[in-house]
Design a protein around this motif. Structure first.
Motif, short mmCIF file in Angstrom:
data_model
loop_
_atom_site.label_atom_id
_atom_site.label_comp_id
_atom_site.label_asym_id
_atom_site.label_seq_id
_atom_site.Cartn_x
_atom_site.Cartn_y
_atom_site.Cartn_z
N ILE A 89 0.20 7.35 6.52
CA ILE A 89 -0.32 6.36 5.79
C ILE A 89 0.80 5.74 4.93
CG2 ILE A 89 -1.95 5.83 3.64
CD1 ILE A 89 -3.87 7.73 4.90
N GLU A 90 1.39 6.63 4.23
CA GLU A 90 2.70 6.12 3.50
C GLU A 90 3.67 5.40 4.40
OE1 GLU A 90 4.64 9.04 0.79
OE2 GLU A 90 2.63 8.99 -0.40
N LYS A 91 3.83 5.99 5.50
CA LYS A 91 4.89 5.29 6.42
C LYS A 91 4.39 4.19 7.07
CE LYS A 91 7.67 6.68 10.57
NZ LYS A 91 7.81 7.76 11.49
N ARG A 92 3.31 3.88 7.58
CA ARG A 92 2.68 2.71 8.22
C ARG A 92 2.19 1.77 7.19
NH1 ARG A 92 -1.70 5.01 12.35
NH2 ARG A 92 -1.96 6.16 10.35
N GLY A 93 1.66 2.19 5.97
CA GLY A 93 0.94 1.36 5.29
C GLY A 93 -0.52 0.96 5.58
N SER A 94 -1.04 1.54 6.49
CA SER A 94 -2.20 1.23 7.18
C SER A 94 -3.29 2.35 7.01
CB SER A 94 -2.12 0.97 8.54
OG SER A 94 -3.59 0.78 9.15
N ALA A 95 -4.75 2.32 6.49
CA ALA A 95 -5.63 3.31 6.32
C ALA A 95 -7.04 2.93 6.42
CB ALA A 95 -5.20 3.97 4.94
N SER A 96 -7.91 3.71 6.55
CA SER A 96 -9.32 3.41 6.72
C SER A 96 -9.60 3.20 5.38
CB SER A 96 -10.08 4.20 7.49
OG SER A 96 -10.15 5.59 6.85
N MET A 97 -10.94 2.48 4.96
CA MET A 97 -11.39 2.50 3.77
C MET A 97 -11.87 3.68 3.27
SD MET A 97 -11.96 0.62 1.35
CE MET A 97 -11.99 -0.92 1.72
N ALA A 98 -12.42 4.67 4.11
CA ALA A 98 -12.78 6.03 3.65
C ALA A 98 -11.63 6.92 3.16
CB ALA A 98 -13.40 6.82 5.02
N ASN A 113 -0.98 -6.10 -1.79
CA ASN A 113 -0.85 -5.43 -0.73
C ASN A 113 -0.76 -6.51 0.44
OD1 ASN A 113 -0.64 -3.50 1.29
ND2 ASN A 113 -2.98 -3.44 1.48
N LYS A 114 0.45 -6.19 1.16
CA LYS A 114 0.60 -7.06 2.53
C LYS A 114 0.13 -6.26 3.65
CE LYS A 114 4.13 -9.69 0.51
NZ LYS A 114 5.55 -10.00 0.39
N SER A 115 -0.21 -5.02 3.54
CA SER A 115 -0.46 -3.73 4.58
C SER A 115 -1.88 -4.15 5.05
CB SER A 115 -0.25 -2.38 3.89
OG SER A 115 1.19 -2.28 3.55
N THR A 116 -2.29 -3.35 6.02
CA THR A 116 -3.53 -3.37 6.57
C THR A 116 -4.66 -2.37 6.18
OG1 THR A 116 -2.31 -4.10 8.42
CG2 THR A 116 -4.64 -3.30 9.02
N VAL A 117 -5.79 -2.67 5.74
CA VAL A 117 -6.82 -1.75 5.62
C VAL A 117 -7.72 -1.85 6.78
CG1 VAL A 117 -8.77 -1.39 4.01
CG2 VAL A 117 -6.79 -2.27 3.17
N LEU A 175 0.86 -1.20 -0.13
CA LEU A 175 -0.15 -0.10 -0.08
C LEU A 175 0.93 1.10 -0.21
CD1 LEU A 175 -2.95 1.56 0.33
CD2 LEU A 175 -2.64 1.16 2.78
N ARG A 176 1.83 1.40 0.91
CA ARG A 176 2.79 2.69 0.82
C ARG A 176 3.40 2.73 -0.44
NH1 ARG A 176 6.37 0.30 5.70
NH2 ARG A 176 6.02 -1.50 4.23
N GLU A 177 3.88 1.76 -1.01
CA GLU A 177 4.41 1.99 -2.32
C GLU A 177 3.71 2.49 -3.32
OE1 GLU A 177 6.32 -1.97 -2.37
OE2 GLU A 177 8.27 -1.41 -1.34
N ASN A 178 2.60 1.77 -3.42
CA ASN A 178 1.32 2.12 -4.48
C ASN A 178 1.20 3.52 -4.37
OD1 ASN A 178 1.50 -0.70 -5.47
ND2 ASN A 178 -0.09 -1.25 -4.47
N ILE A 179 0.73 3.86 -3.21
CA ILE A 179 0.28 5.25 -3.06
C ILE A 179 1.51 6.31 -3.37
CG2 ILE A 179 -0.28 7.19 -1.29
CD1 ILE A 179 -1.90 4.94 0.29
N ARG A 180 2.82 5.98 -2.85
CA ARG A 180 3.97 6.96 -3.18
C ARG A 180 4.20 6.85 -4.80
NH1 ARG A 180 7.47 4.36 -0.36
NH2 ARG A 180 6.84 5.33 1.76
N ARG A 181 4.01 5.68 -5.46
CA ARG A 181 4.21 5.66 -6.80
C ARG A 181 3.23 6.28 -7.67
NH1 ARG A 181 2.06 2.24 -10.24
NH2 ARG A 181 1.15 0.92 -8.44
N LEU A 182 2.00 6.34 -7.27
CA LEU A 182 0.88 7.06 -7.92
C LEU A 182 0.85 8.36 -7.68
CD1 LEU A 182 -2.09 4.32 -7.46
CD2 LEU A 182 -0.86 4.93 -9.52
N ARG A 183 1.26 8.70 -6.54
CA ARG A 183 1.16 10.23 -5.96
C ARG A 183 2.50 10.92 -6.75
NH1 ARG A 183 4.77 12.60 -2.73
NH2 ARG A 183 5.40 10.77 -1.58
#
Length: 71
Positions: free
Chosen positions: A33-42, A62-66, A3-11
């Motif tokens: 979110i980019e640091k922890r790799g965890s975020a709410s669905m919202a 993704n191996k991170s937490t939603v 998740l962290r890498e995907n958000i960073r790459r797309l951003r």
């Protein structure tokens, strides 16, 4: 990718800073979110909308937490 890498790459592909993405997504920050790799669905939905992608693009391979909001 997680998740962290995907958000960073797309951003970065959109030329956005973390602050600019947070503002576009109407979030206080995306740094943690980019640091922890965890975020709410919202939060993921808001980030995906701001990036012009689907939530599935953010969590692909993704191996991170939603975190789901309790009902």
């Amino acid at each position: 990718m997680d998740l962290r890498e995907n958000i960073r790459r797309l951003r970065k592909a959109k030329g956005l800073t973390q602050v600019a993405l947070a503002k576009a997504a109407k979030l206080s920050s995306v740094k943690m979110i980019e640091k922890r790799g965890s975020a709410s669905m919202a939060s993921l939905e808001a980030i995906a909308k701001a990036l012009g992608c689907e939530v599935s693009d953010l969590v692909a391979n993704n191996k991170s937490t939603v975190r789901r909001k309790a009902s």
